[in-house]
Scaffold this motif. Sequence first.
Motif, PDB file in Angstrom:
ATOM      1  N   ALA A   1       1.917  -6.937   1.576  1.00  0.00           N
ATOM      2  CA  ALA A   1       2.574  -5.931   2.689  1.00  0.00           C
ATOM      3  C   ALA A   1       2.385  -7.066   3.936  1.00  0.00           C
ATOM      4  N   VAL A   2       3.168  -6.792   4.207  1.00  0.00           N
ATOM      5  CA  VAL A   2       3.307  -7.176   5.850  1.00  0.00           C
ATOM      6  C   VAL A   2       3.716  -6.348   7.165  1.00  0.00           C
ATOM      7  N   VAL A   3       3.312  -6.523   7.941  1.00  0.00           N
ATOM      8  CA  VAL A   3       3.332  -5.965   9.142  1.00  0.00           C
ATOM      9  C   VAL A   3       3.250  -6.725  10.462  1.00  0.00           C
TER      10      VAL A   3
ATOM     11  N   LEU B   1      -1.908   5.161  10.378  1.00  0.00           N
ATOM     12  CA  LEU B   1      -0.979   4.248  10.472  1.00  0.00           C
ATOM     13  C   LEU B   1      -1.145   3.790  11.710  1.00  0.00           C
ATOM     14  N   GLY B   2      -2.610   3.769  12.968  1.00  0.00           N
ATOM     15  CA  GLY B   2      -3.127   3.151  13.741  1.00  0.00           C
ATOM     16  C   GLY B   2      -2.284   1.701  14.585  1.00  0.00           C
ATOM     17  N   SER B   3      -2.220   1.167  13.448  1.00  0.00           N
ATOM     18  CA  SER B   3      -2.608  -0.499  13.514  1.00  0.00           C
ATOM     19  C   SER B   3      -2.152  -1.173  13.199  1.00  0.00           C
ATOM     20  N   THR B   4      -1.548  -2.690  12.751  1.00  0.00           N
ATOM     21  CA  THR B   4      -1.216  -3.315  11.786  1.00  0.00           C
ATOM     22  C   THR B   4      -1.449  -3.693  10.847  1.00  0.00           C
ATOM     23  N   ARG B   5      -2.906  -4.193  10.993  1.00  0.00           N
ATOM     24  CA  ARG B   5      -3.737  -3.902   9.798  1.00  0.00           C
ATOM     25  C   ARG B   5      -3.925  -2.755   8.793  1.00  0.00           C
ATOM     26  N   SER B   6      -4.094  -1.555   9.540  1.00  0.00           N
ATOM     27  CA  SER B   6      -3.814  -0.224   9.389  1.00  0.00           C
ATOM     28  C   SER B   6      -2.609  -0.289   8.159  1.00  0.00           C
TER      29      SER B   6
END
Length: 321
Positions: free
Chosen positions: A98-100, A257-262
């Motif tokens: 998974a990449v964001v 879904l509050g951050s790129t990591r989450s």
Amino acid sequence: MLSKKQDAAFGLLRLALNAPRFEQGPIDRVRAEIVSRIVGSERDPNAIAQRKWLRAIYGAHPCSRPGEGTKESLPGITPSDLRAFHQAIFARDGLHIAVVGDIDANTLRERLDQLFGDLPEQQTLVPVYDVAPKLGQLVEENYDLPQTSLTLAWPGVKPSAPDFYAAVLLNDILGGSYLTSRLYEEVRQKRGLAYHVSSELTLDSLLVTTETRSDCAAQTLSIVRDVVKQMAQQGPTGAELKAAKKHLIGAYAIDQLGSTRSIADRLLDLQIHKADVDYNQRRARSIGRVTLKQVKAAAKKLLSAEPAILVVGPPLGGKDE
């Protein structure tokens, strides 16, 4: 990683994934650190209880084994063992990605080929059979503490099960919604017996956890069991179900879904559980369609079982208590 540092970061990641050295010096250093933590945990009643709990509910299954190893197993691990394990597990067929962030699809495709293209195609792992936790037992770690920890386990539900969303809503009503759940209302709000009490739905169990003053532990345990028994027999109310739906749908973006990591963590989790790519769009509809009858059925199915109970603290009292 910072976008401007991605060349160096991807290069280091490729090196670590494809060509780890496993030199004796670093192995000895890390092994000594782990053994030191294990020795320290031998005086920690919560760590002792957790090991006892895993053995009790999982028996001889690998899930009962401590993830960090043991004082007896760690000294025998060699660089060759680590190389063999790396070769067995780091393969493309077992990989989820998974990449964001600041990267486009074409560039990412090239990066992923660079990172993982040289890995073996297939893993060579030994399959681990499924196991259901052994419920209906009391596990105690008697220790003179001012605060007693309580853990109770009922059956869980897999995400692929037809009644999964009914169980998710049940959990939210019972103890998943921190400030509005039944357990919070009965244990903390009405009686002030604990600062925190909650429930969590996992792959193999529905867990209730709390901590309370040791002289109130038996009372707290009794109240928790009464709340669960009532939920099993009667289920939630329509108002509770409506509030739970609103909470689970409305809080999803903030909680997950509050951050790129989450976001990356969530996307990875969906892949592991084989969810469809449109899961985030379908989730709200799936929750909204659950009926009160379905949640009551899930409550009866899951919570009617006799739970496994873990108590860490002074003895609760006599057999009757």
